[in-house]
Motif scaffolding. Structure first.
Motif: not given
Length: 342
Positions: A2, A35, A39, A41, A59, A72, A321
């Protein structure tokens, strides 16, 4: 591994290109990538809890299909340095689109869709919820909500929840098989007092395959609901109702709005946002009776949006996002002075 990215971009004039379009952000707006890892996300929510920002997102391996998604949750005191709080997972369920709220008992509540897949075949969906401990440092395992059998379908989704005077209200949409063998979606208003058990308040007569929705309340107790629509002209509806919220009127917006959310900025005005016309993440201003106008486009592309909002001290804080910078989607955090949205 991560990777939480905490560098903030201070924007005097910040140019970004997406889908062949260049734009500039007004002076004073800050955007940061908070973040990003290997993955996909996406699908965010944002709240303040005990002085900290909490951001939740899904995620997964991809936007849909593949390995089931998990939820998450990360937090930050200042919107710059973020840390992992917890992860919510459930074997056999693709957990999606977490929405955070604070219960009357003072716990963070996360609502989420629970989709069940066999490969690329959607078998069904059951809404789930999870609750934090009093300090917001750990979440309970997700559990399915309960609701009357006569309003259940093969696929139901309580997309978000808003608390008002001890009761939580949400728009729950369902997929119903139509005569042509396809699916039609309907939406109903449901309520709860404990976050787990729900009853129907009203069926909402919204055409155009309604689905995702967010609820807010006027000072007099009237309810507003911003609703995404998938068919017809696909423009989002703004619904309005007075207690007991069984009679509704609807105003059509000028935009398709995917992943809709909105927040009061005072004086009867609201800032909302989502994926505007399936092209980018944008913000719109409107009043309780509509009068929509677009006020800002965020750095983004067509695979983006699903914002969360916190408004305080004349500043709009926003999570969303996008995949305009990375091969896989990343989570972003924006600080937007109200003066830039006038």
């Amino acid at each position: 591994m991560t990777k939480v990215i905490v560098a903030t971009i201070s924007l005097l004039i910040f140019f970004v290109s997406f889908n062949g379009i260049s734009q500039s952000l007004p002076e004073g707006i800050k955007v940061s990538k908070i973040y990003s890892d290997e993955n996909y996300n996406a699908f965010t929510s944002l709240i303040r809890f005990k002085g900290d920002f909490y951001c939740a997102f899904r995620s997964g391996e991809r936007h849909v299909y593949g390995k089931d998604g998990v939820i998450k949750i990360i937090s930050s005191k200042d919107g710059k340095a973020w840390k992992d709080v917890d992860q919510i997972a459930l074997n056999g369920f693709d957990l999606r689109d977490p929405k955070l709220s604070v219960t009357p008992e003072g716990l963070i509540m996360a609502t989420m869709g629970g989709s069940i897949y066999d490969g690329k075949t959607l078998l069904g969906g059951i809404p789930h919820v999870a609750f934090s401990n009093p300090n917001g440092t750990k979440f309970s395992p997700p559990q399915p909500i309960t609701y009357d059998a006569h309003i259940k379908s093969k696929f139901d989704w309580l997309w978000s929840l808003t608390w008002y005077e001890g009761t939580g209200y949400g728009g729950m949409y369902s997929r119903i098989e139509n005569k042509e063998g396809g699916n039609t979606t309907i939406i109903k208003l449901v309520k709860t007092t404990n976050g787990i058990d729900y009853i129907k308040v009203a069926d909402l007569e919204v055409e155009g395959n309604p689905n995702e929705s967010t609820i807010r309340f006027l000072p007099n107790g009237d309810m507003l609901m911003l609703i995404r629509r998938e068919e017809g002209n696909k423009r989002a509806f703004l619904g309005k109702s007075s207690p007991p919220y069984t009679d509704w009127s609807f105003t059509e917006s000028p935009y398709f709005i995917g992943g809709p959310d909105f927040v009061s900025i005072g004086e009867g005005q609201y800032i909302g946002g989502g994926r505007i016309n399936r092209e980018y993440t944008g913000l719109v201003s409107f009043g309780k009776n509509g009068d929509f106008r677009e006020v800002l486009t965020l750095p983004s592309n067509s695979d983006s949006s699903y914002p969360g909002f916190v408004f305080e001290n004349d500043t709009l804080y926003m999570s969303y996002y996008s995949s305009h910078e990375t091969e896989k989607t990343a989570i972003y955090f924006a600080e937007i002075p109200l003066i830039e949205l006038k």
